[in-house]
Write an enzyme that holds these catalytic residues in place. Structure first.
Site, PDB file in Angstrom:
ATOM      1  N   LEU A   1       0.857  -1.179   0.000  1.00 56.48           N
ATOM      2  CA  LEU A   1       0.000   0.000   0.000  1.00 56.48           C
ATOM      3  C   LEU A   1       0.894   1.230   0.000  1.00 56.48           C
ATOM      4  CD1 LEU A   1      -2.926  -0.631   2.540  1.00 56.48           C
ATOM      5  CD2 LEU A   1      -3.144  -0.064   0.117  1.00 56.48           C
ATOM      6  N   ASP A   2       0.578   2.225  -0.833  1.00 58.25           N
ATOM      7  CA  ASP A   2       1.347   3.462  -0.850  1.00 58.25           C
ATOM      8  C   ASP A   2       1.341   4.107   0.529  1.00 58.25           C
ATOM      9  OD1 ASP A   2       1.775   3.134  -3.573  1.00 58.25           O
ATOM     10  OD2 ASP A   2       0.023   4.338  -4.122  1.00 58.25           O
ATOM     11  N   SER A   3       2.350   4.921   0.811  1.00 57.11           N
ATOM     12  CA  SER A   3       2.426   5.568   2.121  1.00 57.11           C
ATOM     13  C   SER A   3       1.220   6.464   2.382  1.00 57.11           C
ATOM     14  CB  SER A   3       3.723   6.374   2.232  1.00 57.11           C
ATOM     15  OG  SER A   3       3.796   7.356   1.205  1.00 57.11           O
TER      16      SER A   3
ATOM     17  N   ALA B   1      -1.763   5.876   1.387  1.00 58.12           N
ATOM     18  CA  ALA B   1      -2.979   5.056   1.439  1.00 58.12           C
ATOM     19  C   ALA B   1      -3.114   4.388   2.798  1.00 58.12           C
ATOM     20  CB  ALA B   1      -2.950   4.003   0.340  1.00 58.12           C
TER      21      ALA B   1
ATOM     22  N   ARG C   1      -4.477   4.726  -8.832  1.00 59.49           N
ATOM     23  CA  ARG C   1      -4.009   6.051  -9.266  1.00 59.49           C
ATOM     24  C   ARG C   1      -4.106   6.205 -10.777  1.00 59.49           C
ATOM     25  NH1 ARG C   1       1.661   6.490  -7.810  1.00 59.49           N
ATOM     26  NH2 ARG C   1       1.649   4.245  -7.409  1.00 59.49           N
TER      27      ARG C   1
END
Length: 341
Positions: free
Chosen positions: A111-113, A115, A247
Protein backbone atom coordinates in the site's frame (compact mmCIF):
# COMPACT_ATOMS: atom_id res chain seq x y z
CA UNK A 1 6.90 -20.80 -2.76
CA UNK A 2 10.30 -22.09 -1.67
CA UNK A 3 12.64 -23.40 -4.34
CA UNK A 4 13.24 -26.69 -2.55
CA UNK A 5 10.61 -29.41 -2.16
CA UNK A 6 8.51 -28.68 0.87
CA UNK A 7 5.17 -29.41 2.41
CA UNK A 8 2.76 -26.82 1.09
CA UNK A 9 0.14 -25.87 3.64
CA UNK A 10 -2.76 -23.46 3.67
CA UNK A 11 -1.55 -19.89 4.22
CA UNK A 12 -4.10 -19.51 6.99
CA UNK A 13 -3.15 -22.54 9.08
CA UNK A 14 -1.82 -21.84 12.56
CA UNK A 15 1.11 -24.13 13.32
CA UNK A 16 1.17 -25.73 16.75
CA UNK A 17 4.93 -26.33 16.65
CA UNK A 18 7.66 -23.74 16.04
CA UNK A 19 9.54 -23.63 12.76
CA UNK A 20 13.11 -24.18 13.84
CA UNK A 21 14.65 -24.58 10.41
CA UNK A 22 17.38 -22.21 9.31
CA UNK A 23 19.69 -19.76 11.04
CA UNK A 24 17.00 -17.16 11.78
CA UNK A 25 14.69 -19.61 13.55
CA UNK A 26 17.64 -21.17 15.39
CA UNK A 27 18.64 -17.74 16.71
CA UNK A 28 15.13 -17.13 17.99
CA UNK A 29 14.99 -20.63 19.48
CA UNK A 30 18.22 -19.92 21.36
CA UNK A 31 16.80 -16.66 22.69
CA UNK A 32 13.63 -18.41 23.83
CA UNK A 33 15.64 -21.16 25.53
CA UNK A 34 17.69 -18.56 27.36
CA UNK A 35 14.53 -16.77 28.49
CA UNK A 36 13.04 -20.06 29.70
CA UNK A 37 16.20 -20.96 31.62
CA UNK A 38 16.18 -17.58 33.36
CA UNK A 39 12.51 -17.99 34.17
CA UNK A 40 13.08 -21.29 35.99
CA UNK A 41 14.90 -19.44 38.75
CA UNK A 42 13.28 -16.06 38.31
CA UNK A 43 10.06 -14.20 38.94
CA UNK A 44 6.58 -14.82 37.62
CA UNK A 45 7.17 -11.96 35.16
CA UNK A 46 10.12 -13.84 33.68
CA UNK A 47 8.03 -17.00 33.39
CA UNK A 48 5.37 -15.00 31.55
CA UNK A 49 7.94 -13.55 29.15
CA UNK A 50 9.32 -17.01 28.41
CA UNK A 51 5.82 -18.30 27.67
CA UNK A 52 5.16 -15.35 25.35
CA UNK A 53 8.46 -15.93 23.55
CA UNK A 54 7.59 -19.59 23.00
CA UNK A 55 4.13 -18.61 21.75
CA UNK A 56 5.62 -16.04 19.38
CA UNK A 57 7.85 -18.73 17.90
CA UNK A 58 4.84 -20.94 17.25
CA UNK A 59 2.89 -18.33 15.27
CA UNK A 60 2.68 -19.19 11.59
CA UNK A 61 0.09 -18.18 9.03
CA UNK A 62 -1.52 -15.15 7.45
CA UNK A 63 -3.57 -12.38 9.04
CA UNK A 64 -4.36 -8.71 8.36
CA UNK A 65 -3.48 -5.40 9.97
CA UNK A 66 -4.83 -1.89 9.50
CA UNK A 67 -2.21 0.27 7.81
CA UNK A 68 -2.69 3.98 8.56
CA UNK A 69 -1.63 6.84 6.30
CA UNK A 70 2.00 7.86 6.61
CA UNK A 71 4.32 4.87 6.95
CA UNK A 72 5.32 2.65 4.06
CA UNK A 73 4.25 -0.98 4.18
CA UNK A 74 7.84 -2.00 5.01
CA UNK A 75 8.06 0.53 7.85
CA UNK A 76 4.83 -0.82 9.28
CA UNK A 77 6.24 -4.37 9.26
CA UNK A 78 9.33 -3.18 11.12
CA UNK A 79 7.09 -1.56 13.74
CA UNK A 80 5.09 -4.78 14.07
CA UNK A 81 8.21 -6.89 14.56
CA UNK A 82 9.60 -4.53 17.17
CA UNK A 83 6.37 -4.58 19.18
CA UNK A 84 6.16 -8.39 19.15
CA UNK A 85 9.80 -8.92 20.09
CA UNK A 86 9.58 -6.34 22.86
CA UNK A 87 6.44 -7.98 24.28
CA UNK A 88 8.23 -11.34 24.38
CA UNK A 89 11.32 -9.84 26.00
CA UNK A 90 13.48 -10.69 23.00
CA UNK A 91 16.13 -8.40 21.49
CA UNK A 92 15.08 -6.20 18.60
CA UNK A 93 17.30 -6.84 15.57
CA UNK A 94 19.15 -4.23 13.58
CA UNK A 95 17.21 -3.57 10.40
CA UNK A 96 20.00 -4.69 8.11
CA UNK A 97 18.87 -6.60 5.03
CA UNK A 98 22.16 -8.50 4.96
CA UNK A 99 21.57 -10.00 8.38
CA UNK A 100 19.38 -12.96 9.13
CA UNK A 101 16.35 -11.85 11.11
CA UNK A 102 15.11 -13.78 14.14
CA UNK A 103 11.40 -13.30 13.39
CA UNK A 104 10.18 -13.58 9.82
CA UNK A 105 7.22 -11.45 8.78
CA UNK A 106 6.17 -10.27 5.34
CA UNK A 107 3.33 -8.56 3.53
CA UNK A 108 1.55 -9.58 0.35
CA UNK A 109 0.66 -6.44 -1.57
CA UNK A 110 2.13 -2.98 -0.98
CA UNK A 111 0.00 0.00 0.00
CA UNK A 112 1.35 3.46 -0.85
CA UNK A 113 2.43 5.57 2.12
CA UNK A 114 -0.49 7.95 1.49
CA UNK A 115 -2.98 5.06 1.44
CA UNK A 116 -4.58 3.20 4.32
CA UNK A 117 -6.48 -0.02 4.86
CA UNK A 118 -6.01 -3.77 4.82
CA UNK A 119 -2.42 -5.02 4.70
CA UNK A 120 -2.09 -8.81 4.61
CA UNK A 121 0.78 -10.06 6.76
CA UNK A 122 2.46 -13.45 6.88
CA UNK A 123 4.36 -14.66 9.92
CA UNK A 124 6.69 -17.64 10.21
CA UNK A 125 6.07 -20.14 7.44
CA UNK A 126 3.06 -18.09 6.42
CA UNK A 127 5.42 -15.75 4.55
CA UNK A 128 5.93 -18.50 1.97
CA UNK A 129 2.26 -18.34 1.09
CA UNK A 130 1.90 -14.59 0.57
CA UNK A 131 2.37 -14.78 -3.19
CA UNK A 132 -1.06 -16.34 -3.54
CA UNK A 133 -2.58 -13.18 -2.04
CA UNK A 134 -1.14 -10.96 -4.76
CA UNK A 135 -3.24 -12.21 -7.65
CA UNK A 136 -6.43 -12.32 -5.60
CA UNK A 137 -9.14 -9.67 -5.64
CA UNK A 138 -8.84 -6.38 -3.78
CA UNK A 139 -11.39 -3.69 -3.05
CA UNK A 140 -10.80 0.03 -2.65
CA UNK A 141 -12.64 3.23 -1.84
CA UNK A 142 -10.94 6.07 -3.73
CA UNK A 143 -11.66 9.79 -3.78
CA UNK A 144 -10.38 11.69 -6.79
CA UNK A 145 -10.21 15.38 -7.65
CA UNK A 146 -11.09 16.55 -11.15
CA UNK A 147 -9.27 19.41 -12.85
CA UNK A 148 -5.85 18.69 -11.38
CA UNK A 149 -3.03 16.29 -12.32
CA UNK A 150 0.15 15.51 -10.36
CA UNK A 151 3.38 13.72 -11.21
CA UNK A 152 2.65 10.93 -8.71
CA UNK A 153 -1.06 10.71 -9.67
CA UNK A 154 -1.99 11.40 -6.03
CA UNK A 155 -2.03 14.27 -3.55
CA UNK A 156 1.62 13.78 -2.52
CA UNK A 157 2.95 14.91 -5.90
CA UNK A 158 3.55 18.22 -7.67
CA UNK A 159 0.74 19.67 -9.76
CA UNK A 160 1.63 19.27 -13.43
CA UNK A 161 -1.61 20.27 -15.14
CA UNK A 162 -4.94 21.96 -14.48
CA UNK A 163 -8.03 21.77 -16.69
CA UNK A 164 -11.70 22.83 -16.48
CA UNK A 165 -14.17 20.38 -14.96
CA UNK A 166 -17.27 22.54 -14.36
CA UNK A 167 -19.29 20.95 -17.18
CA UNK A 168 -18.73 17.37 -16.01
CA UNK A 169 -21.88 15.81 -14.56
CA UNK A 170 -22.53 12.73 -12.46
CA UNK A 171 -24.06 11.09 -15.53
CA UNK A 172 -20.86 11.78 -17.48
CA UNK A 173 -18.77 9.91 -14.92
CA UNK A 174 -21.18 7.02 -14.61
CA UNK A 175 -21.37 6.76 -18.39
CA UNK A 176 -17.66 6.06 -18.85
CA UNK A 177 -17.07 3.62 -15.98
CA UNK A 178 -18.00 0.65 -18.16
CA UNK A 179 -14.94 1.40 -20.31
CA UNK A 180 -12.75 0.62 -17.31
CA UNK A 181 -14.51 -2.60 -16.31
CA UNK A 182 -13.48 -6.14 -17.23
CA UNK A 183 -10.19 -7.20 -18.79
CA UNK A 184 -8.55 -3.95 -19.85
CA UNK A 185 -5.11 -2.52 -20.60
CA UNK A 186 -3.55 -0.09 -18.12
CA UNK A 187 -0.36 1.98 -18.13
CA UNK A 188 1.21 1.82 -14.64
CA UNK A 189 2.32 5.07 -12.97
CA UNK A 190 5.96 6.12 -13.07
CA UNK A 191 5.96 6.46 -9.30
CA UNK A 192 5.55 2.77 -8.59
CA UNK A 193 7.32 -0.39 -7.44
CA UNK A 194 8.15 -1.33 -11.03
CA UNK A 195 11.89 -1.57 -11.53
CA UNK A 196 14.54 -0.50 -14.02
CA UNK A 197 18.02 -2.01 -13.69
CA UNK A 198 17.08 -3.32 -10.26
CA UNK A 199 15.86 0.02 -8.90
CA UNK A 200 12.30 1.17 -8.35
CA UNK A 201 11.01 3.70 -10.84
CA UNK A 202 9.78 5.85 -7.96
CA UNK A 203 13.32 6.01 -6.55
CA UNK A 204 14.74 7.05 -9.91
CA UNK A 205 12.03 9.70 -10.31
CA UNK A 206 12.74 11.17 -6.88
CA UNK A 207 16.40 11.50 -7.86
CA UNK A 208 15.39 13.51 -10.90
CA UNK A 209 16.37 10.87 -13.43
CA UNK A 210 14.46 10.52 -16.68
CA UNK A 211 12.21 7.47 -16.71
CA UNK A 212 10.33 6.22 -19.73
CA UNK A 213 6.68 5.27 -19.36
CA UNK A 214 6.03 1.54 -19.19
CA UNK A 215 3.80 -0.03 -21.84
CA UNK A 216 0.18 -0.81 -21.07
CA UNK A 217 -0.41 -4.25 -19.60
CA UNK A 218 -3.48 -6.41 -19.02
CA UNK A 219 -5.35 -5.98 -15.74
CA UNK A 220 -8.80 -6.95 -14.49
CA UNK A 221 -11.49 -4.77 -12.93
CA UNK A 222 -14.41 -6.74 -11.51
CA UNK A 223 -16.61 -3.75 -10.73
CA UNK A 224 -16.64 0.05 -10.40
CA UNK A 225 -19.38 2.22 -8.98
CA UNK A 226 -19.65 5.95 -8.32
CA UNK A 227 -20.54 6.48 -4.66
CA UNK A 228 -20.54 10.27 -4.57
CA UNK A 229 -19.94 13.26 -6.82
CA UNK A 230 -19.52 16.72 -5.36
CA UNK A 231 -17.49 18.66 -7.94
CA UNK A 232 -14.57 18.55 -8.20
CA UNK A 233 -14.49 15.48 -5.94
CA UNK A 234 -15.76 12.01 -6.82
CA UNK A 235 -15.65 8.77 -4.83
CA UNK A 236 -15.38 5.31 -6.37
CA UNK A 237 -15.83 1.77 -5.06
CA UNK A 238 -13.49 -0.48 -7.07
CA UNK A 239 -12.94 -4.24 -6.97
CA UNK A 240 -9.97 -5.39 -9.04
CA UNK A 241 -7.36 -8.08 -9.53
CA UNK A 242 -3.62 -8.04 -8.88
CA UNK A 243 -1.31 -5.50 -10.50
CA UNK A 244 -4.03 -2.84 -10.83
CA UNK A 245 -3.30 0.79 -9.96
CA UNK A 246 -6.13 2.95 -8.61
CA UNK A 247 -4.01 6.05 -9.27
CA UNK A 248 -3.83 5.21 -12.97
CA UNK A 249 -7.58 4.55 -13.05
CA UNK A 250 -8.44 7.95 -11.58
CA UNK A 251 -6.02 9.67 -13.96
CA UNK A 252 -7.48 7.82 -16.95
CA UNK A 253 -11.02 8.75 -15.90
CA UNK A 254 -10.02 12.41 -15.87
CA UNK A 255 -8.56 12.13 -19.37
CA UNK A 256 -11.64 10.30 -20.66
CA UNK A 257 -13.73 13.24 -19.42
CA UNK A 258 -11.49 15.70 -21.34
CA UNK A 259 -10.05 16.96 -18.08
CA UNK A 260 -7.55 15.51 -15.61
CA UNK A 261 -7.75 13.98 -12.14
CA UNK A 262 -5.65 12.81 -9.22
CA UNK A 263 -6.23 10.65 -6.13
CA UNK A 264 -6.89 12.45 -2.84
CA UNK A 265 -7.80 9.54 -0.56
CA UNK A 266 -7.32 5.79 -0.97
CA UNK A 267 -8.47 3.01 1.35
CA UNK A 268 -8.12 -0.71 0.71
CA UNK A 269 -11.26 -2.16 2.26
CA UNK A 270 -10.68 -5.80 1.34
CA UNK A 271 -7.95 -8.15 0.15
CA UNK A 272 -8.88 -11.74 -0.52
CA UNK A 273 -11.14 -12.86 2.36
CA UNK A 274 -9.91 -10.12 4.71
CA UNK A 275 -11.97 -6.97 5.27
CA UNK A 276 -10.95 -3.75 6.96
CA UNK A 277 -13.97 -3.72 9.26
CA UNK A 278 -13.84 -7.33 10.45
CA UNK A 279 -10.28 -8.64 10.18
CA UNK A 280 -7.64 -5.89 10.09
CA UNK A 281 -5.98 -5.47 13.50
CA UNK A 282 -5.36 -1.85 14.57
CA UNK A 283 -1.96 -1.11 16.09
CA UNK A 284 -3.22 -1.21 19.68
CA UNK A 285 -4.03 -4.90 19.10
CA UNK A 286 -0.63 -5.90 17.74
CA UNK A 287 0.00 -8.32 20.57
CA UNK A 288 1.05 -11.95 20.50
CA UNK A 289 -2.28 -13.15 21.88
CA UNK A 290 -4.38 -10.97 19.56
CA UNK A 291 -2.43 -12.13 16.51
CA UNK A 292 -2.75 -15.77 17.58
CA UNK A 293 -6.52 -15.31 17.81
CA UNK A 294 -6.59 -13.50 14.47
CA UNK A 295 -4.73 -16.37 12.79
CA UNK A 296 -7.35 -18.82 14.08
CA UNK A 297 -10.18 -16.57 12.95
CA UNK A 298 -8.69 -16.17 9.49
CA UNK A 299 -8.38 -19.93 9.19
CA UNK A 300 -12.10 -20.26 9.87
CA UNK A 301 -12.83 -18.21 6.73
CA UNK A 302 -11.73 -21.10 4.55
CA UNK A 303 -13.73 -24.28 3.89
CA UNK A 304 -12.40 -27.42 5.59
CA UNK A 305 -11.69 -29.06 2.25
CA UNK A 306 -9.24 -26.34 1.30
CA UNK A 307 -5.86 -28.05 0.93
CA UNK A 308 -2.81 -27.33 -1.17
CA UNK A 309 -1.09 -30.06 -3.13
CA UNK A 310 2.52 -30.87 -2.42
CA UNK A 311 4.80 -30.03 -5.30
CA UNK A 312 7.45 -32.67 -6.08
CA UNK A 313 9.42 -30.44 -8.42
CA UNK A 314 10.81 -26.96 -8.25
CA UNK A 315 8.04 -24.45 -8.93
CA UNK A 316 8.20 -22.18 -11.95
CA UNK A 317 7.60 -18.44 -11.78
CA UNK A 318 4.01 -19.08 -12.86
CA UNK A 319 2.87 -22.03 -10.77
CA UNK A 320 -0.71 -22.94 -9.99
CA UNK A 321 -1.59 -23.95 -6.45
CA UNK A 322 -4.61 -26.23 -6.75
CA UNK A 323 -7.09 -26.71 -3.96
CA UNK A 324 -10.57 -28.08 -3.53
CA UNK A 325 -12.49 -25.13 -4.90
CA UNK A 326 -10.14 -22.60 -6.45
CA UNK A 327 -6.82 -22.34 -8.25
CA UNK A 328 -4.48 -19.57 -7.19
CA UNK A 329 -1.88 -18.67 -9.77
CA UNK A 330 1.41 -17.48 -8.40
CA UNK A 331 2.54 -15.09 -11.13
CA UNK A 332 5.55 -12.98 -10.22
CA UNK A 333 5.20 -9.35 -11.29
CA UNK A 334 7.63 -6.54 -10.58
CA UNK A 335 5.12 -4.48 -8.62
CA UNK A 336 3.39 -7.43 -6.95
CA UNK A 337 6.34 -8.48 -4.82
CA UNK A 338 6.11 -10.21 -1.48
CA UNK A 339 8.04 -8.15 1.04
CA UNK A 340 9.68 -10.23 3.75
CA UNK A 341 11.64 -8.79 6.65
Amino acid sequence: MAAEEAEVVSPLIVDTAPDTSGTAAASLAAAVSAAAAAARTGSQAQVSKAALAAKLMSLSGVFAVHKPKGPTSAELLNRLKEKLLAEAGLPSPEWNKRQKQTLKVGHGGTLDSAAQGVLVVGIGRGTKMLTSMLSGSKRYIATGELGKATDTLDSTGKVTEEKPYDKITQEDIEGILQKFTGNIMQVPPLYSALKKDGQRLSTLMKRGETVEARPARPVTVHSISLLKYQPPFFTLDVECGGGFYIRSLVSDIGKELSSCATVLELTRTKQGPFTLAQHALPEDRWTINDIAQSLKRCTSLLPEELTFKKSKSEPSSDQALSCGYITLRETKREDDTVKTL
